[in-house]
Structures are given as structure tokens and as C-alpha cells.
Enzyme design. Structure first.
Site, PDB file in Angstrom:
ATOM      1  N   HIS A  94       0.837  -1.203   0.000  1.00  0.00           N
ATOM      2  CA  HIS A  94       0.000   0.000   0.000  1.00  0.00           C
ATOM      3  C   HIS A  94       0.877   1.260   0.000  1.00  0.00           C
ATOM      4  CE1 HIS A  94      -2.974   2.940   1.508  1.00  0.00           C
ATOM      5  NE2 HIS A  94      -3.874   2.136   0.974  1.00  0.00           N
ATOM      6  N   ASP A 107       1.421  -5.683   7.119  1.00  0.00           N
ATOM      7  CA  ASP A 107       0.292  -4.793   6.870  1.00  0.00           C
ATOM      8  C   ASP A 107      -0.906  -5.683   6.560  1.00  0.00           C
ATOM      9  OD1 ASP A 107      -1.602  -2.986   6.118  1.00  0.00           O
ATOM     10  OD2 ASP A 107      -0.549  -2.270   4.328  1.00  0.00           O
TER      11      ASP A 107
END
Ligand SMILES: *Cc1c(COP(=O)(O)O)cnc(C)c1O
Length: 477
Positions: free
Chosen positions: A183, A265
Site C-alpha cells: 500500500h 500490513d
């Protein structure tokens, strides 16, 4: 007037009842309205009143909310919303926000029950991720902040890393690693922390959209040979584009062998830990040094509610705690109950995010959440099957969890433009709201099934509407 409390509490009570009734009505009839509709310019203009110097009765402000705000919200509560990765929220979460507002607790620290609720949520999160009881963590705005806290904590955990708190990054040459599919907030964290985005090595991915691990090992060796200091590898559990999951268990092996921090993440994907069927796909997450994820995405908790967990006791406080006379910890009274949450992250004043998590997870149960998460994946599979069965549609990425990337094939010069325009048409129709991304250079229609209210019928309606809007464009064009 000496305070802002009303002299007419009963009027406020009636207004509150009306608000709760209206919102429960809204949430119980979502399919009767468009997913999204653009806010007319005339209404936008009416919001620009300027600083209100005089008073306005709250009943009047509520009437303006009903007219100007409520009909033009994002739409992510609606079962037809499939864009980006947005949670749907729940009525129970909404009510818990009323309680939070009533208490107006500041969860930066001190000795009060809201802190104990947050500590319990951190224990729940640790259990979900297979982390030990000694895990530290806190609730933050979202995974962007949670990932940044991980980058700061990891960078301060290297030998003499705490020197950086006073001296800055200076001449240290720390480097971290993440897949090309990571991301954007990971790169932003390297930017904001002064490590610099160049210090984040971008490791390529294979056809399965997972990090190519020999490439990672090569990059680490190359950096070490060049005298740099590899400090962190970041795996993703559920990439934002396709929902792919890096090989977390092998990443944990590599990080252990290289003696570098292993961060995951898991913004939305970590919630798959609650499903017996999906948990094996995340094997290795329970070995991470830290995990970032959101309660406001797949756990359906109201915005905003992200979470950071750090395995190593003391590492987070070492990176963030400060001592200031006005925040002194005492032996009794309100200023006790250390460690305080302001020692574990950048925020001092913090809202009571934990209550909406406590009430939402409590109401549905972790097993119920796991079933809901697995159901979203089954709906995504249903959509992918329909895409694969239709020669007018092309699946653009393997479906690992809840995200389906596909496109419409049509006799047009520019397929990317065509697919983008049909998605905009669909948004404006109010029927459904997928988003778009780019997969292997192709514009993709991206449906992320995150909302607990979405059913197979909703994705069918989305797909049927897309094809009809595509036909309309082809006959018009
Ligand atoms: C959404 C997302 C983020 C960012 O989280 P926010 O809560 O929006 O700050 C980070 N990583 C992944 C994989 C995401 O899906």
C-alpha cells in the site's frame, strides 16, 4: 451564560430520540436508496455559511444535516458499495459512538475505565493475530498511522537506534523492503519518518501478485554488501489491489535469519485470522514483530479505528515515550495507571475508539465476524465465477480473498477508457459502486466485498447493470 449546556434538557432528549429513530430507519432501508448520488452545487453552496457568530438551535442544524449532508454521504453503508476497501458499519457501532460522545473521555492516559477497555481490545487483537499476552499496541486513525508507528518502532529497535530520537536519521543508512503491491502508506511512512522513500526497496511480485522471495534475499544481500543497514521487511496480508497475501511464513524465516524486523500490513486481510477456513492462508502472521490492521474495514467498526500491535515488550514505548512535568505519573489519584497510551504513539489527546470496537465485536462475536469475512470471500468467488463464465468479461487477477478485478471486453479502440467510463456511469446510476485500478497495465473494474450487508444478489445486480450500461454506451457510440 456560563456554560454550553441547554436550559431545556427535554428538548434535547426529544431531538436525540428523533435522530436515533431516523438513523435506525435509514440503516434498515438502505436498499431503497441510491448507493451514492452527487451533491448538487446549490446544496454545496448552502453549506458555506461562514463562521456562525450567533447561535443556531440544534433542531435547525439537524434539519440542515437531513437536507444537505445525509443524502450525499459516501455510500459505504449500502450493500451495493464495492469500491476501495470500506467497512459498512453497524447500528450497534453507531449507538456506541453516542456513548463515547457522552463520556468524552481522553484516552491519552490516566486512571479510568476507557483505558481498561482499550487494553482489553489490544488483548483481543493480539489473540486474533496469535500474538502473546505481553503484546503492546493502541488504536489509531487507521492502518496508515499504524504502519507508520511500525516503521518508527522498527527503526528505533536497531542497535543504537534510540540515538535517532535525538540526532535524527543523520548518517544512518537504514533500508526496508516491501513488495511492489504494498500500500502507498508504507512508502509514505518512509517519507514522513525522514528515512526517505528511496530507503524502501520495492521487491517485484510474481503472477500471483505475491512478493518474489529470492528477489528479497538478493536485495538484502546487495544492500549489506553496499554497507547499508537492512532493518525491516514488510509483508502484506491482503494487498489493496487484488487481496493477494505474501508468503508470510517464509518472510518470517527470512527476517529471523537476517535479524530484521518483520512487519505485516494486514489492513483488512488480518481479519481473515478469525475464520478457520481462511486462517491457514495467513500462516506466519502470528510470527510477525508487528501487525497493522483496521477495525473500520472488514470488522465493520465505525470510522475511524486502526490498530497497531507490537510483539517486543518495551519497543514501542522506547520509540515514543517522553517525560514532561505536566504529564507526571503519580502513585495515586487520577494520574496513575502507566503506561499511558501517549507513550506508545504520536498522539497525546485520543478519543475513546475502543468502545465501538468492544460493542461491535461483543455483539457479533469473533466467530460471527469470521463467518462474515468468509461469506464476503464466498460472494467474491461467486462474482469471479460469473466473470469467468461470461465471454464479454475477463478476470484480471486471481481471487485470493474478497477482491475481484475484471474488465469488460468490447469492440472499442480504448478498452481502458471504456471500462473507466462504464464504472462512472454505474456510480451515477446509484445501483452499485465498484472502483477501478490498473492490473498488468490494464484498467480494471475492482469489486471489493467488504460490507457485511452485501449478498450474491447485490453483486449480480452490479454486474447486470455494468453490462447494460456498457451496451448503452456501445449502441450510443
Ligand atoms: C486501506 C489500507 C491501508 C491504509 O489504511 P487506512 O485505514 O486507510 O489508513 C493500508 N494497507 C492496506 C493493504 C489497505 O488496504
Amino acid at each position: 451564560m456560563t456554560g454550553l449546556d441547554p436550559d431545556n434538557w427535554d428538548g434535547l432528549r426529544a431531538l436525540g430520540h428523533q435522530m436515533v429513530d431516523d438513523m435506525i430507519d435509514r440503516l434498515s432501508t438502505l436498499r431503497d436508496r441510491p448507493v451514492w448520488q452527487p451533491m448538487p452545487d446549490a446544496l454545496r453552496a448552502r453549506l458555506r455559511t461562514g463562521l456562525p457568530h450567533g447561535p443556531t438551535p440544534p433542531e435547525e442544524l439537524y434539519a440542515r444535516f437531513r437536507e444537505l449532508v445525509e443524502p450525499y454521504s459516501t455510500g459505504n453503508v449500502h450493500p451495493g458499495f464495492m469500491g476501495w476497501v470500506h467497512g459498512g458499519g453497524t447500528a450497534v457501532g453507531m449507538l456506541s459512538e453516542l456513548l463515547v460522545g457522552g463520556l468524552n473521555a481522553n484516552c491519552g492516559g490516566r486512571d479510568h475505565a476507557p483505558i481498561e477497555v482499550e487494553r482489553e481490545i489490544i488483548r483481543w487483537a493480539a489473540e486474533m493475530c496469535g500474538f502473546p499476552d505481553t503484546t503492546t499496541g493502541l488504536l489509531v486513525t487507521g492502518s496508515s498511522m499504524a504502519n507508520m508507528i511500525a516503521v518508527i518502532t522498527a527503526s528505533r529497535a536497531v542497535p543504537n537506534g534510540l540515538d535517532m530520537r535525538a540526532k535524527g536519521v543523520g548518517t544512518r543508512r537504514l533500508v526496508g523492503y516491501a513488495a511492489a503491491t504494498a500500500h502507498g502508506c508504507i512508502s509514505r511512512a518512509f517519507d514522513l519518518t525522514g528515512l526517505g522513500t528511496d530507503a524502501l526497496r520495492v521487491i517485484p511480485v510474481g503472477a500471483d501478485n505475491r512478493m518474489i522471495l529470492p528477489e528479497l534475499e538478493r536485495a538484502i544481500a546487495q544492500d549489506r554488501a553496499a554497507g547499508l543497514e537492512p532493518f525491516m521487511v514488510i509483508g502484506t496480508a491482503g494487498t489493496v489491489d487484488t487481496g493477494a497475501i505474501d508468503d508470510l511464513n517464509t518472510l518470517a524465516d527470512i527476517a529471523a535469519r537476517e535479524n530484521i524486523w518483520f512487519h505485516v500490513d494486514g489492513a483488512f486481510g488480518a481479519l481473515a485470522m478469525l475464520s478457520d477456513a481462511l486462517r491457514p492462508g495467513l500462516r506466519g502472521l502470528e510470527r510477525a514483530d508487528s501487525v497493522a490492521f483496521d477495525f473500520h474495514k472488514w470488522a465493520q467498526v465505525q470510522y475511524d479505528a486502526g490498530c497497531i500491535l507490537v510483539r517486543r515488550p518495551g519497543a514501542q514505548a522506547a520509540a515514543f515515550a517522553q517525560s514532561r512535568a505536566y504529564l507526571a505519573r503519580e502513585d495515586r489519584g487520577l494520574a496513575t495507571n502507566a503506561p499511558w497510551y501517549c507513550d506508545l504513539g504520536p498522539d497525546l489527546s485520543r478519543g475513546f475508539r475502543a468502545l465501538k470496537v468492544w460493542m461491535t465485536l461483543g455483539t457479533y462475536g469473533a466467530d460471527g465476524m469470521g463467518d462474515m469475512v468468509a461469506n464476503c470471500c464466498a460472494i467474491a468467488r461467486h462474482l469471479a465465477d460469473r466473470v469467468e463464465a461470461n465471454p464479454r468479461l475477463e478476470l484480471l487477477a486471481p481471487v485470493t480473498l474478497n477482491i475481484v478485478c475484471f474488465r469488460i471486453i468490447a469492440p472499442v479502440a480504448d478498452l481502458d477508457h471504456f471500462n473507466g467510463e462504464v464504472v462512472k456511469d454505474l456510480h451515477e446510476s446509484g445501483i452499485a459502486a465498484p472502483s477501478t485500478t490498473v492490473i498488468n497495465g490494464h484498467k480494471a473494474i475492482r469489486a471489493a466485498i467488504v460490507n457485511h450487508r452485501t449478498t450474491n444478489a447485490d453483486v449480480d445486480r452490479m454486474l447486470d447493470a455494468l453490462l447494460e450500461l456498457a451496451d448503452r454506451r456501445l449502441t450510443a457510440g
